[in-house]
Design an enzyme around this catalytic site. Structure first.
Site, PDB file in Angstrom:
ATOM      1  N   PHE A 167       0.859  -1.188   0.000  1.00 61.69           N
ATOM      2  CA  PHE A 167       0.000   0.000   0.000  1.00 61.69           C
ATOM      3  C   PHE A 167       0.890   1.231   0.000  1.00 61.69           C
ATOM      4  O   PHE A 167       1.750   1.388   0.863  1.00 61.69           O
ATOM      5  CB  PHE A 167      -0.927   0.036   1.219  1.00 61.69           C
ATOM      6  N   ASP A 205       9.264   2.547   1.517  1.00 64.97           N
ATOM      7  CA  ASP A 205       8.104   3.281   2.014  1.00 64.97           C
ATOM      8  C   ASP A 205       8.016   3.037   3.514  1.00 64.97           C
ATOM      9  O   ASP A 205       7.561   1.984   3.954  1.00 64.97           O
ATOM     10  CB  ASP A 205       6.843   2.796   1.285  1.00 64.97           C
ATOM     11  N   LYS A 255       2.689  10.111   7.880  1.00 66.50           N
ATOM     12  CA  LYS A 255       1.926   9.706   9.067  1.00 66.50           C
ATOM     13  C   LYS A 255       2.333  10.471  10.337  1.00 66.50           C
ATOM     14  O   LYS A 255       1.825  11.538  10.549  1.00 66.50           O
ATOM     15  CB  LYS A 255       1.974   8.188   9.234  1.00 66.50           C
TER      16      LYS A 255
HETATM   17  C1  LIG Z   1      -0.750   5.469   4.866  1.00 67.92           C
HETATM   18  C2  LIG Z   1       0.284   4.999   3.932  1.00 67.92           C
HETATM   19  C3  LIG Z   1       0.556   5.674   2.723  1.00 67.92           C
HETATM   20  C4  LIG Z   1      -0.284   6.813   2.223  1.00 67.92           C
HETATM   21  O1  LIG Z   1      -0.238   7.937   3.039  1.00 67.92           O
HETATM   22  P1  LIG Z   1      -1.327   9.105   2.830  1.00 67.92           P
HETATM   23  O2  LIG Z   1      -0.858  10.156   3.789  1.00 67.92           O
HETATM   24  O3  LIG Z   1      -2.664   8.534   3.168  1.00 67.92           O
HETATM   25  O4  LIG Z   1      -1.246   9.527   1.415  1.00 67.92           O
HETATM   26  C5  LIG Z   1       1.612   5.230   1.957  1.00 67.92           C
HETATM   27  N1  LIG Z   1       2.359   4.174   2.339  1.00 67.92           N
HETATM   28  C6  LIG Z   1       2.122   3.498   3.486  1.00 67.92           C
HETATM   29  C7  LIG Z   1       3.000   2.347   3.851  1.00 67.92           C
HETATM   30  C8  LIG Z   1       1.073   3.877   4.319  1.00 67.92           C
HETATM   31  O5  LIG Z   1       0.823   3.185   5.434  1.00 67.92           O
END
Ligand SMILES: *Cc1c(COP(=O)(O)O)cnc(C)c1O
Length: 395
Positions: free
Chosen positions: A137, A222, A251
């Site tokens: 994700f 990520d 986050k």
């Molecule tokens: C939440 C999340 C995102 C996306 O972040 P947003 O601020 O909602 O755009 C991307 N990568 C990971 C691993 C996430 O948990």
């Protein structure tokens, strides 16, 4: 506003893009939240790994209030003192050299992808392919959703970005087969969050690092969810002794205030030049002030070590509960497999006990509490969970 009026306004005037639970919160303190009726809730989700220092933290509140009274926004057309402070606090927590500030995780991913594509053009004869993983994700903008390895997020929005492929997560052979001369970057989460807290096999990340080195491919991690103390280290990659070329953060970086960052090490950190990439709000004075307060408090109070300790305490006890068949994760990023496919039911039962967690599919309950959570609050969660496991017919 009364809860019914709030709901009516949503039905009428807010696009229905979320399945919202039947509650609205008005204030919080630490790991506790208070709803419109004044009920107290235990927050074991932290706004999905966002409120690392919990709710109503005095250092975050004071920094935001103080900065709001001075200046909220100027522009990246000018130097921003607070952004410089934020960079100075952030970079020493990792092995990377420079940051680009944005507003969200998806934006941090977009910046990473653009950086890697430009590197491919300049240094790798036009290599542009991005290899990502199934079950990943990375966010909801077109680029971020394309690299997200979940077809359900793709289908309504095709055609997607060209030049992206997905391979099995945790499988170095599959990755090696996909990486070739056309590949600009490999992108993955060091622990997959959204698809159920998937920890890759030991040795996977170091093997990915070696593969990227051999092919001169940019390794993008990520760490939007895993970063900033969540896994008991500043970053999940540090557990494996692996250094990424590029890293996406967001986050918890602003302690609840929206801010993201794309970090890169030399020479990648000098690929993007004036005109290549920008963000109107990115790293503005208010967001940066929140970020500085978050990082200084994390350091001053040893919250990363605390996250590791309390995480161990939680995992030890969770594994002993009847109805919990597997515990995955690290630090305070924890996924629990629930017996009989009852994760949704257990989450609903926890909700009735006024405890916030998150169910992923039928099998997994995810908890991402504020990093300041105490052992006593974990105990309170355990009592509610034990009751909920029984209630849901999982134990
Ligand atoms: C939440 C999340 C995102 C996306 O972040 P947003 O601020 O909602 O755009 C991307 N990568 C990971 C691993 C996430 O948990």
């Amino acid at each position: 506003m009364r809860f019914d009026d709030i709901k009516a306004a949503y039905d009428d005037k807010v696009m229905c893009t979320y399945r919202r639970a039947e509650v609205a919160f008005e204030r919080g303190a630490g790991c506790l939240l208070y709803d419109t009726q004044g009920n107290e809730w235990l927050d074991c989700l932290a706004g999905i790994a966002v409120c690392g220092l919990g709710h109503g933290h005095p250092a975050i509140a004071a920094a935001i209030a103080e900065q709001a009274g001075r200046v909220v926004h100027t522009s990246n057309l000018y130097f921003i003192p607070r952004q410089a402070e934020l960079a100075a606090e952030l970079l020493p927590t990792c092995e990377l050299d420079k940051a680009f500030f944005c507003n969200s995780g998806a934006e941090a991913i977009e910046c990473s992808l653009k950086l890697a594509r430009k590197w491919g053009k300049l240094e790798r004869g036009g290599a542009s392919k991005i290899v990502a993983t199934h079950g990943s994700f990375h966010g909801r903008t077109m680029g971020a959703v394309t690299v997200t390895g979940q077809p359900k997020y793709h289908e309504p929005f095709t055609p997607l970005l060209p030049g992206v492929c997905h391979v099995a997560y945790g499988d170095i052979g599959a990755l090696a087969a996909a990486v070739d001369d056309e590949t600009a970057a490999v992108l993955l989460e060091p622990i997959q969050g959204e698809s159920g807290v998937r920890v890759p096999p030991a040795g996977y990340l170091p093997a990915v690092r070696r593969l990227c080195d051999e092919h001169r491919v940019v390794l993008i991690l990520d760490e939007v969810q895993t970063g900033l103390g969540r896994t008991g280290d500043w970053y999940a990659h540090q557990h494996d002794g692996v250094v990424p070329d590029v890293m996406a953060l967001a986050k918890s970086l602003g302690g609840g205030f929206p801010i993201g960052a794309c970090l890169a090490r030399a020479p990648y950190c000098d690929v993007l030049q004036p005109g290549d990439h920008a963000s109107t709000f990115g790293g503005n004075p208010l967001a940066s002030a929140a970020g500085v307060a978050f990082l200084r408090t994390m350091k001053a109070q040893g919250i990363v070590e605390h996250s590791a300790e309390v995480g161990r305490y939680a995992v030890d006890r969770l594994g002993a509960l009847s109805g919990v068949t597997e515990v995955r994760g690290r630090g305070l990023m924890i996924g629990l497999d629930i017996a009989n496919g009852k994760a949704q039911e257990v989450n609903a039962a926890l909700f009735r006990c006024r405890v916030l967690a998150n169910a992923i599919g039928e099998d997994t309950l995810r908890i991402l509490p504020p990093l300041i959570i105490t052992e006593a609050e974990i105990d309170r969660f355990l009592v509610a969970l034990e009751e909920s496991l029984l209630d849901a017919g999982a134990a």
